[in-house]
Design a protein around this motif. Sequence first.
Motif, PDB file in Angstrom:
ATOM      1  N   ALA A   1       0.820  -1.205   0.000  1.00 43.58           N
ATOM      2  CA  ALA A   1       0.000   0.000   0.000  1.00 43.58           C
ATOM      3  C   ALA A   1       0.855   1.256   0.000  1.00 43.58           C
ATOM      4  O   ALA A   1       0.561   2.238  -0.697  1.00 43.58           O
ATOM      5  CB  ALA A   1      -0.941  -0.005   1.196  1.00 43.58           C
ATOM      6  N   THR A   2       1.923   1.245   0.772  1.00 43.74           N
ATOM      7  CA  THR A   2       2.816   2.407   0.825  1.00 43.74           C
ATOM      8  C   THR A   2       3.433   2.674  -0.545  1.00 43.74           C
ATOM      9  O   THR A   2       3.517   3.821  -0.993  1.00 43.74           O
ATOM     10  CB  THR A   2       3.909   2.190   1.872  1.00 43.74           C
ATOM     11  N   ALA A   3       3.859   1.614  -1.218  1.00 43.52           N
ATOM     12  CA  ALA A   3       4.458   1.776  -2.546  1.00 43.52           C
ATOM     13  C   ALA A   3       3.431   2.247  -3.571  1.00 43.52           C
ATOM     14  O   ALA A   3       3.746   3.023  -4.475  1.00 43.52           O
ATOM     15  CB  ALA A   3       5.081   0.456  -2.996  1.00 43.52           C
ATOM     16  N   GLU A   4       2.192   1.800  -3.406  1.00 41.00           N
ATOM     17  CA  GLU A   4       1.160   2.078  -4.414  1.00 41.00           C
ATOM     18  C   GLU A   4       0.452   3.402  -4.200  1.00 41.00           C
ATOM     19  O   GLU A   4       0.196   4.138  -5.159  1.00 41.00           O
ATOM     20  CB  GLU A   4       0.134   0.939  -4.419  1.00 41.00           C
ATOM     21  N   VAL A   5       0.099   3.741  -2.955  1.00 44.13           N
ATOM     22  CA  VAL A   5      -0.704   4.953  -2.707  1.00 44.13           C
ATOM     23  C   VAL A   5      -0.085   5.865  -1.659  1.00 44.13           C
ATOM     24  O   VAL A   5      -0.720   6.815  -1.209  1.00 44.13           O
ATOM     25  CB  VAL A   5      -2.142   4.574  -2.285  1.00 44.13           C
TER      26      VAL A   5
ATOM     27  N   VAL B   1      -1.132   3.425   7.482  1.00 46.84           N
ATOM     28  CA  VAL B   1      -0.813   3.184   8.887  1.00 46.84           C
ATOM     29  C   VAL B   1      -1.388   1.835   9.315  1.00 46.84           C
ATOM     30  O   VAL B   1      -2.401   1.370   8.791  1.00 46.84           O
ATOM     31  CB  VAL B   1      -1.379   4.293   9.801  1.00 46.84           C
ATOM     32  N   THR B   2      -0.734   1.223  10.279  1.00 45.01           N
ATOM     33  CA  THR B   2      -1.239  -0.029  10.847  1.00 45.01           C
ATOM     34  C   THR B   2      -2.162   0.279  12.021  1.00 45.01           C
ATOM     35  O   THR B   2      -2.151   1.380  12.584  1.00 45.01           O
ATOM     36  CB  THR B   2      -0.092  -0.912  11.342  1.00 45.01           C
TER      37      THR B   2
ATOM     38  N   LEU C   1     -11.514  -2.580  14.443  1.00 47.42           N
ATOM     39  CA  LEU C   1     -10.619  -1.902  13.520  1.00 47.42           C
ATOM     40  C   LEU C   1     -10.007  -2.891  12.538  1.00 47.42           C
ATOM     41  O   LEU C   1      -9.884  -4.083  12.834  1.00 47.42           O
ATOM     42  CB  LEU C   1      -9.503  -1.197  14.300  1.00 47.42           C
ATOM     43  N   GLY C   2      -9.599  -2.393  11.386  1.00 49.75           N
ATOM     44  CA  GLY C   2      -8.868  -3.222  10.442  1.00 49.75           C
ATOM     45  C   GLY C   2      -7.409  -3.333  10.836  1.00 49.75           C
ATOM     46  O   GLY C   2      -6.992  -2.893  11.912  1.00 49.75           O
ATOM     47  N   ASP C   3      -6.610  -3.894   9.948  1.00 53.68           N
ATOM     48  CA  ASP C   3      -5.189  -4.091  10.229  1.00 53.68           C
ATOM     49  C   ASP C   3      -4.314  -3.009   9.611  1.00 53.68           C
ATOM     50  O   ASP C   3      -3.283  -2.633  10.168  1.00 53.68           O
ATOM     51  CB  ASP C   3      -4.745  -5.459   9.706  1.00 53.68           C
ATOM     52  N   VAL C   4      -4.730  -2.490   8.452  1.00 50.38           N
ATOM     53  CA  VAL C   4      -4.013  -1.424   7.757  1.00 50.38           C
ATOM     54  C   VAL C   4      -5.042  -0.407   7.305  1.00 50.38           C
ATOM     55  O   VAL C   4      -6.109  -0.765   6.780  1.00 50.38           O
ATOM     56  CB  VAL C   4      -3.243  -1.964   6.530  1.00 50.38           C
TER      57      VAL C   4
END
Length: 374
Positions: free
Chosen positions: A295-299, A306-307, A329-332
């Motif tokens: 996700a960091t690389a893509e968006v 954030v986690t 809550l989700g994970d990411v």
Amino acid sequence: MTSTSGVGPIIPDYAGANVRGIVPALLGPSTWSAGTLPRWMPKPVVDSEQCVLLVLDGLGWDQFQTHWDLMPTLSTFVGQSIHTVAPTTTATALTSITTGLTPGEHGLVGYRMMLGGDVLNVLRWAVDDKIVRRQQPPPTVQPFDPFLGYAVPVVSMAELENSAFSEAHLRGSTPVGWRAPSSIAVTAAAQIAAGERFVYCYYGSIDKIAHERGFGPYYEAELRAADRLVADMLEALPSGTSLMITADHGQVHVGDNIIHPSEELLRGVTVQSGEGRFRWLHTSPGAQMDVAQTATAEVGDTAWVVTKEQVIDEGWFGPTVAPPVRARLGDVALVARDDVTFHENADSGMYQLICRHGSLTSAEVNVPLVAATA
């Protein structure tokens, strides 16, 4: 696309000037004064013995400042900007306003949140198209009494009085609903005249028009209409009553700036929750860090990735997040920094939303707290 924030997300100041502090400040003491109210409370409220709080859904401070000339009545009010909560969404913020609690305490942590293995739409209290009020009783999901347990008059849309979300964030209050906005001023004034010390009012059309039409002539017309409502309330309220205005969140015009996460990004994702500008990704066992890195690389150039652990450690939902709430809550999380929204099929309605909210930019976090005396 433009950045709607500075270097990082604006983490709400829950201990300071925040919407969650309004109700405890007013209903906690038997009377209020300069000595009992926080310094950020507008002076007209400090100097009054009765107060009407009007929540203008969707009117952020940034939009208020930009459209100052369209609101001649509100522009004369005294006050400042304060923070709303995270995420900057109606279900979470209204519950914080009425209960005086942080999202990590009351537990309604998003428009769509994980609950018992399903994603609950909090406003509709539904999983997919199925109402789950019996399976997930609102007082169990959100167990804290609104308005510190007082039977506060609530002037809101009559058709919402018996909804599950109303039970979750307004139960125990005294509903005096309206069917036309023109009734708000009349009803609030009658409650004050009857001796009520505090009256809560809700008006949702600014948010609705921004979602459906975006910023432009329709939005501007609605701001004028909301300002006329405020003027009518000042005229109708008994002399000496303070009228205080706040909001649950602001807005960002995203239009067609819709990001569709790639198949690679979603490979380790089992389900999504949250909202378009605060999208939670629930990952399969062991996949959290891989999803976060992808996700960091893509968006990462348009969103804060954030986690769950970072969100909790940094206090995004308040200093305390109870274990049952953590499970929602989700994970990411993909938290939009720019004027974008993250698409998810299950979170798509009948029409595309032009303005959105949920993230932690200035346009969404900062809301007005202003007041005047009738």
